[in-house]
Write a protein that holds these residues in place. Structure first.
Motif, short mmCIF file in Angstrom:
data_model
loop_
_atom_site.label_atom_id
_atom_site.label_comp_id
_atom_site.label_asym_id
_atom_site.label_seq_id
_atom_site.Cartn_x
_atom_site.Cartn_y
_atom_site.Cartn_z
N THR A 120 40.58 58.03 34.85
CA THR A 120 39.90 57.77 36.25
C THR A 120 40.07 56.66 36.99
O THR A 120 40.78 55.58 36.19
N LEU A 121 39.82 56.24 38.15
CA LEU A 121 39.88 54.87 38.57
C LEU A 121 38.64 54.33 38.62
O LEU A 121 37.56 54.99 38.86
N VAL A 122 38.45 52.96 38.31
CA VAL A 122 37.37 52.14 38.07
C VAL A 122 37.34 51.31 39.30
O VAL A 122 38.42 50.60 39.39
N ARG A 123 36.24 50.98 40.38
CA ARG A 123 36.16 50.14 41.28
C ARG A 123 36.33 48.68 40.65
O ARG A 123 35.52 48.34 39.58
N ALA A 124 37.30 47.80 40.82
CA ALA A 124 37.16 46.62 40.22
C ALA A 124 36.84 45.28 41.02
O ALA A 124 36.60 44.29 40.57
N VAL A 147 40.89 48.90 42.73
CA VAL A 147 40.53 49.44 41.75
C VAL A 147 41.40 49.51 40.43
O VAL A 147 42.67 49.00 40.64
N LYS A 148 40.79 49.79 39.26
CA LYS A 148 41.83 49.59 38.09
C LYS A 148 41.99 51.13 37.38
O LYS A 148 40.96 51.85 37.41
#
Length: 114
Positions: free
Chosen positions: A93-97, A85-86
């Motif tokens: 928030t966290l974003v799936r990478a 995640v980033k």
């Protein structure tokens, strides 16, 4: 992703006040795998039928977790898997990478180091 949204929809539908946690999500994932195994085993359930049904999982991905595989020598469901995640600092928030990244389970090391 699709499975995360499905999980959130189920929680909001059946337990709207639930405080979400990693442990809750993990429990839901295990339940999804077990229910799929039961469905594959059929109505006249026996231990043998359930084991045979679980052994038909080969990269099954219709659950909250990583792809699931079982077999005669594969009883853990899958190798270790993770995704990266980033941080989205602006939106806090966290974003799936990445997609799931599969890792081989390490072999046990004997006490003598070999």
């Amino acid at each position: 992703d699709k499975q995360t949204q499905r999980y959130l929809d189920l929680v909001h539908q059946y337990d709207p006040g639930r405080k979400l946690s990693l442990y809750h999500a993990y429990g839901v994932m295990l339940a999804q795998i077990f229910v799929e195994g039961l469905q594959r085993a059929g109505r006249d359930l026996t231990r043998e039928k359930l084991v045979d049904a679980m052994e038909t999982f080969n990269g099954w991905q219709d659950c909250l977790g990583p792809p699931v595989t079982y077999g005669p020598n594969v009883r853990g469901g899958s190798n270790t898997a993770a995704f990266l995640v980033k941080a989205d600092v602006k939106n806090k928030t966290l974003v799936r990478a990445t997609d799931w990244i599969q890792f081989e389970k390490p072999q046990k090391i004997a006490k003598n180091g070999k």
